[in-house]
Design an enzyme around this catalytic site. Structure first.
Site, short mmCIF file in Angstrom:
data_model
loop_
_atom_site.label_atom_id
_atom_site.label_comp_id
_atom_site.label_asym_id
_atom_site.label_seq_id
_atom_site.Cartn_x
_atom_site.Cartn_y
_atom_site.Cartn_z
CB CYS A 114 18.77 18.74 17.68
SG CYS A 114 18.04 18.70 16.03
CG HIS A 252 20.72 15.05 17.89
ND1 HIS A 252 19.44 14.55 17.91
CD2 HIS A 252 20.79 15.86 16.79
CE1 HIS A 252 18.77 15.04 16.88
NE2 HIS A 252 19.57 15.83 16.20
CG ASN A 282 17.27 14.76 13.50
OD1 ASN A 282 16.83 14.89 14.63
ND2 ASN A 282 18.01 15.68 12.90
N1 ACO Z 1 18.54 11.23 -2.51
C1 ACO Z 1 19.36 11.28 -3.56
N2 ACO Z 1 20.19 12.30 -3.80
C2 ACO Z 1 20.19 13.31 -2.90
C3 ACO Z 1 19.35 13.33 -1.77
C4 ACO Z 1 18.49 12.23 -1.60
N3 ACO Z 1 17.64 12.13 -0.55
N4 ACO Z 1 19.58 14.45 -1.08
C5 ACO Z 1 20.53 15.13 -1.73
N5 ACO Z 1 20.89 14.45 -2.85
C6 ACO Z 1 21.88 14.80 -3.86
C7 ACO Z 1 22.13 16.29 -3.93
O1 ACO Z 1 21.16 16.92 -4.74
C8 ACO Z 1 23.51 16.32 -4.52
O2 ACO Z 1 23.42 16.13 -5.90
P1 ACO Z 1 24.38 16.95 -6.92
O3 ACO Z 1 25.76 16.56 -6.55
O4 ACO Z 1 23.91 16.49 -8.24
O5 ACO Z 1 24.07 18.39 -6.63
C9 ACO Z 1 24.19 15.09 -3.92
O6 ACO Z 1 23.13 14.22 -3.49
C10 ACO Z 1 25.06 15.41 -2.75
O7 ACO Z 1 24.32 16.24 -1.85
P2 ACO Z 1 24.90 16.72 -0.52
O8 ACO Z 1 23.94 17.66 0.15
O9 ACO Z 1 26.29 17.20 -0.73
O10 ACO Z 1 24.94 15.33 0.29
P3 ACO Z 1 25.61 15.01 1.66
O11 ACO Z 1 26.58 13.92 1.51
O12 ACO Z 1 26.07 16.27 2.36
O13 ACO Z 1 24.39 14.41 2.48
C11 ACO Z 1 22.85 15.08 4.20
C12 ACO Z 1 23.25 15.21 2.73
C13 ACO Z 1 22.49 13.63 4.49
C14 ACO Z 1 21.65 15.96 4.47
C15 ACO Z 1 24.04 15.49 5.09
O14 ACO Z 1 24.57 16.71 4.65
C16 ACO Z 1 23.69 15.62 6.54
O15 ACO Z 1 23.32 14.65 7.21
N6 ACO Z 1 23.85 16.82 7.13
C17 ACO Z 1 23.57 17.02 8.54
C18 ACO Z 1 22.11 17.19 8.78
C19 ACO Z 1 21.83 17.23 10.26
O16 ACO Z 1 22.44 16.52 11.03
N7 ACO Z 1 20.91 18.04 10.73
C20 ACO Z 1 20.69 18.05 12.16
C21 ACO Z 1 20.09 19.25 12.61
S1 ACO Z 1 18.37 19.20 12.28
C22 ACO Z 1 17.63 20.22 13.42
O17 ACO Z 1 18.24 20.91 14.17
C23 ACO Z 1 16.12 20.21 13.43
#
Ligand code: ACO
Length: 325
Positions: A114, A252, A282
């Site tokens: 990124c 970003h 993203n």
């Molecule tokens: N829809 C519904 N439920 C979902 C989804 C979805 N799309 N995705 C995950 N869940 C569920 C999970 O399975 C989990 O369920 P469980 O509790 O029954 O196990 C619950 O939601 C919570 O999941 P988490 O992964 O803990 O959710 P979180 O609040 O952390 O959000 C997210 C996930 C949005 C991916 C977040 O962690 C995030 O944005 N992380 C940063 C990602 C990022 O910025 N990446 C950038 C770099 S990318 C690159 O370099 C190419």
């Protein structure tokens, strides 16, 4: 000498993929995605006429037109991409031919996930500082839809495709300060194997491992800790005041909650952190130049404004710049 941005351009694919579209084939919902990420929709390449090289060419043409320069004057092209459609030639060489640049021009690509656009921007600044060039084209382009795992609801909903480009021209004043950081030791939370590893083609699970794997929670924690810290360190190192000496913080576009948490930790008004993640998701190394281009076109970005640019991603890598636009 410093390379100052004198032209911006971007290309966003036409096809829109909404949160409801995801809900039609994944166990997810518009409500969950909006609340956790701020994303409402993203644009996806048609994979025919919107390949990374084609999107990069279009963004570059628009930046050249915006700058009002003759492409023959460009002496350096650097393209940042983690998802190129060609390995050889580089995307920069493909753009070089398409926009009509002379042979008196260096071309290379960088891959820094990124923060790729910032890495390319800073690499170009090195050429300006030595006085070797007067005009450069820097591009960030991604086709993350080629690498997303569309059965993993935790990652595929984040990504969009697109390209952004900037023309930089040498100016005889200091207009760029930066800090770049990396942690190879923390690389495991964001990975994709290169597809061409013949010795591994028969390995179980190898195909899946060429798609993006992400531990979202770990990346989230990393981002909300390191991004505010590197911005604070940048202000300390180069003696500027975050509240009074910065017009906009261009972060970003990975997750609205990460941007909001950064604003909160720094104690800066959220209005100074523009976002377009709701529309594009993203777009990795393309997100910063796409946002800059949008802000120029709608009049928010004006010459002389002081900007902090900050990005983070795979590697892990994270960077922050203080520039005068
Ligand atoms: N829809 C519904 N439920 C979902 C989804 C979805 N799309 N995705 C995950 N869940 C569920 C999970 O399975 C989990 O369920 P469980 O509790 O029954 O196990 C619950 O939601 C919570 O999941 P988490 O992964 O803990 O959710 P979180 O609040 O952390 O959000 C997210 C996930 C949005 C991916 C977040 O962690 C995030 O944005 N992380 C940063 C990602 C990022 O910025 N990446 C950038 C770099 S990318 C690159 O370099 C190419």
């Amino acid at each position: 000498m410093t390379g100052r941005i004198i032209g911006l351009g971007s290309y966003i694919p036409k096809k829109v993929l909404t949160n409801d579209d995801f809900a039609s084939f994944l166990n997810t919902s518009d409500e969950w995605i909006t609340e956790r990420t701020g994303i409402k929709e993203r644009r996806i390449s048609d994979h025919l006429n919107e390949k990374p090289s084609q999107m990069a060419i279009e963004a570059a043409k628009r930046a050249i037109e915006d700058a009002g320069i003759d492409p023959k004057e460009i002496e350096l092209i650097i393209t940042a991409s983690t998802t190129p459609d060609m390995v050889v030639p580089t995307l920069s060489c493909i753009v070089h031919e398409a926009v009509g640049v002379s042979e008196n021009c260096g071309c290379f690509d960088v891959n820094s996930a990124c923060p790729g656009f910032i890495a390319a921007f800073n690499a170009a600044q090195g050429f300006f500082e030595t006085g070797h060039i007067k005009l450069a084209l820097v591009i960030g382009v991604e086709c993350l839809s080629n690498f997303a795992n569309y059965s993993d609801r935790g990652t595929c909903i984040l990504f969009g495709d697109g390209a952004g480009a900037a023309i930089l021209r040498a100016e005889d004043i200091k207009r760029n300060e930066f800090i770049m950081r990396s942690s190879g030791a923390r690389s495991r939370c964001l990975r994709a194997e290169a597809a061409r590893q013949p010795d591994r083609w028969n390995e179980e699970g190898f195909r899946e491992s060429t798609q993006f794997y992400m531990n979202g929670k770990e990346v989230f924690k990393f981002a909300v800790t390191e991004v505010p810290q590197i911005i604070r360190d940048l202000a300390d190192k180069f003696s500027f005041d975050l509240e009074n000496d910065v017009d906009y913080f261009i972060l970003h576009q990975a997750n609205a909650r990460i941007i909001e948490a950064t604003a909160k930790k720094l104690g800066i008004d959220r209005a100074k952190f523009p976002m377009n993640i709701q529309s594009y998701g993203n777009t990795s190394s393309a997100s910063i130049p796409i946002l800059l281009d949008e802000m120029k076109r709608d009049g928010r970005l004006k010459p002389g404004m002081k900007l902090v640019l900050a990005s983070f991603g795979g590697g892990l890598t994270w960077d922050a710049n203080y520039i005068v636009y």
